[in-house]
Design an enzyme around this catalytic site. Structure first.
Site, mmCIF file in Angstrom:
data_model
loop_
_atom_site.group_PDB
_atom_site.id
_atom_site.type_symbol
_atom_site.label_atom_id
_atom_site.label_comp_id
_atom_site.label_asym_id
_atom_site.label_seq_id
_atom_site.Cartn_x
_atom_site.Cartn_y
_atom_site.Cartn_z
ATOM 1 C CB THR A 18 -38.278 86.529 9.958
ATOM 2 O OG1 THR A 18 -38.127 86.784 8.451
ATOM 3 C CG2 THR A 18 -37.096 85.642 10.269
ATOM 4 C CG HIS A 69 -41.633 81.951 9.356
ATOM 5 N ND1 HIS A 69 -42.406 81.246 8.951
ATOM 6 C CD2 HIS A 69 -41.777 83.188 8.536
ATOM 7 C CE1 HIS A 69 -42.969 81.688 7.581
ATOM 8 N NE2 HIS A 69 -42.481 82.805 7.331
#
Ligand code: NAD
Ligand code: ZN
Length: 343
Positions: free
Chosen positions: A40, A43
Site C-alpha cells: 500500500t 501505491h
C-alpha cells in the site's frame, strides 16, 4: 521529529520535520523502532488513482510497525513506558453494525494508520492504547513489525483448517511468502505456490513450498492436476491480486473446495461464476485485515513458540533517509519485506 511524508500530489515522498503529537487520555505515544513497507505504501509513493483519491496531504506514511511506549494518557492502565509493542493498524469504531457483531475487521468506519491519520515512518507515533499488542522484549523489532501482515496471512490460510490438505497459493510477494510459512507449520501438504519473479520463487522454496511454479513458463494446469491426481487442490489462497492467477486458481480448486482471497485487484474481474464457483460448490472468503484480536493470539503464538520462522521474508533494512532506495527496490519486486530501522 524526523518523518517520511507525502507532501505533494505526485510520485515520491519527502523527509520532514514533524511535531510530536501528545497522547490523548486513551492514547499512547510510541517511539518507533522498526516499520516495514507494505505494498500500500508503494501505491501511495507512486500516487496511483486509489491513493490520490484517499490520501489527504501532508500525510506521514507507513503503518506496519513496532516500538517502545514513551508515554501514556491518563486513562491507560495496561501499558507503561518501556513496554515493547506491535500495532494493529486498523483503528475501529467499536460502535457500528460490524463491530457490534464481532466483525471488527470489517468495521464500517475504519481508519488506517498512515493512510487516514499520520503513520509510522517517523520517530514517534500517537495511537489509541487499545491498538497496541504487547510483545516479549527479546523479539527483534523488524519481526515484531511483521506481526500485522502475518495476521493477514494467518486469516487467509486458516479461514478453515488446512492440515493434510493440498493448497495452492498464487503470488509469492511478502504476503504470499508469509502464507506459505503459515501453511507449512499448519500441516498443509502439498503446498503449491505460483510466482513469476525469480527472486521470489527462490524465497518461496525457502519458506517451505513443496512446488513453486512459474505460470509464464510452466503448464500449471497439467502440473497441479498431476500433483493432485486429477482432483485439484483442497484449498486455494489468492495472494497476487492478478486476475489470471485468480481464475487459474478457481479452475484448479477441487469441487467442494475452499478459497480465500487476500489479493486486491487493480480493475474489476470478470469470470464464469456459474462454472467456477456455484456449480463447483466452492466456499469463498474475502480477507480484510485481521480478526481483532483473536488473530493476534495465533500470530504471536506461531512466532514466539519458534514454530514459524518468518525471518527469510525480511530481506532488506534501511534508514528513513534512504527511503528512495527502499521504494525503488520495492518497485523492482526483487525483495521480500523491507524494514526501516529507526533509532
Ligand atoms: P506484491 O505485489 O508484493 O506480491 C504479489 C506477487 O504476485 C508479486 O510477487 C507478483 O510477481 C506475483 N504475481 C503477479 N502475477 C502473478 C501470476 N499470474 N501468478 C502468480 N503470481 C503472480 O504484494 P503483497 O504485499 O505480497 O500483497 C499481496 C496482495 O495482497 C496484494 O494484492 C495486496 O494488495 C493484497 N493485500 C490485501 C490486504 C487485505 O487486507 N485484503 C492486506 C495486505 C495486502
Ligand atoms: Zn466499526
Amino acid at each position: 521529529m524526523k518523518a517520511i511524508a507525502k507532501t505533494k500530489k505526485e510520485k515520491g515522498f519527502e523527509i520532514i520535520d514533524a511535531k510530536i503529537k501528545e497522547p490523548g487520555e486513551n492514547e499512547v505515544l510510541i517511539k518507533v523502532k522498526a516499520s516495514t513497507i507494505c505494498g500500500t505504501d508503494l501505491h501511495i509513493y507512486k500516487w496511483d488513482k486509489w491513493s490520490s483519491e484517499r490520501i489527504k496531504i501532508p500525510r506521514i506514511v507507513g503503518h506496519e510497525m513496532s516500538g517502545e511506549i514513551a508515554s501514556v494518557g491518563k486513562n491507560v492502565k495496561n501499558l507503561k513506558p518501556g513496554d515493547f509493542v506491535s500495532v494493529e493498524t486498523h483503528i475501529i469504531c467499536g460502535e457500528c453494525y460490524a463491530c457490534k457483531n464481532n466483525r471488527q475487521e470489517a468495521c464500517m468506519n475504519l481508519k488506517i494508520l498512515g493512510i487516514d491519520m499520520d503513520g509510522s515512518y517517523a520517530e514517534y507515533v500517537t495511537l489509541p492504547a487499545e491498538n497496541c499488542w504487547k510483545n516479549e522484549k527479546n523479539l527483534p523489532p523488524e519481526i515484531a513489525s511483521l506481526k500485522e501482515p502475518l495476521g493477514n496471512a494467518v486469516d487467509t490460510v486458516l479461514s478453515e483448517d488446512v492440515t493434510g490438505k493440498s493448497i495452492l497459493i498464487t503470488g509469492c510477494g511478502p504476503l504470499g511468502l508469509l502464507s506459505i510459512g503459515v501453511a507449512k507449520v499448519s500441516g498443509a501438504y502439498p503446498i503449491i505456490a505460483t510466482e513469476i519473479n525469480e527472486y521470489r520463487i527462490k524465497k518461496a522454496k525457502e519458506m517451505g513450498a513443496d512446488y513453486v511454479l512459474n505460470p509464464l513458463k510452466d503448464n500449471i494446469y497439467e502440473i497441479v492436476m498431476d500433483i493432485t491426481k486429477g482432483n485439484g487442490v483442497d484449498v486455494f489462497c489468492e495472494v497476487s491480486g492478478n486476475e489470471k492467477a485468480l481464475i487459474d486458481g478457481l479452475n484448479l480448486t477441487t469441487p467442494g473446495g475452499r478459497v480465500s482471497i487476500l489479493g486486491l485487484f487493480k480493475d474489476e474481474v470478470k469470470f464464469d461464476i456459474n462454472n467456477l464457483v456455484v456449480l463447483k460448490g466452492l466456499r469463498i472468503y474475502g480477507i480484510t485485515g485481521r480478526k481483532i484480536y483473536s488473530t493476534w493470539y495465533k500470530t504471536s503464538a506461531l512466532i514466539e513458540s519458534g514454530i514459524l520462522d518468518i525471518s527469510p521474508v525480511l530481506t532488506h533494512k534501511f534508514k528513513l533517509e534512504e527511503f528512495e532506495k527502499a521504494f525503488n527496490l520495492m518497485e523492482t519486486g526483487n525483495c521480500g519485506k523491507i524494514a526501516f530501522i529507526i533509532d
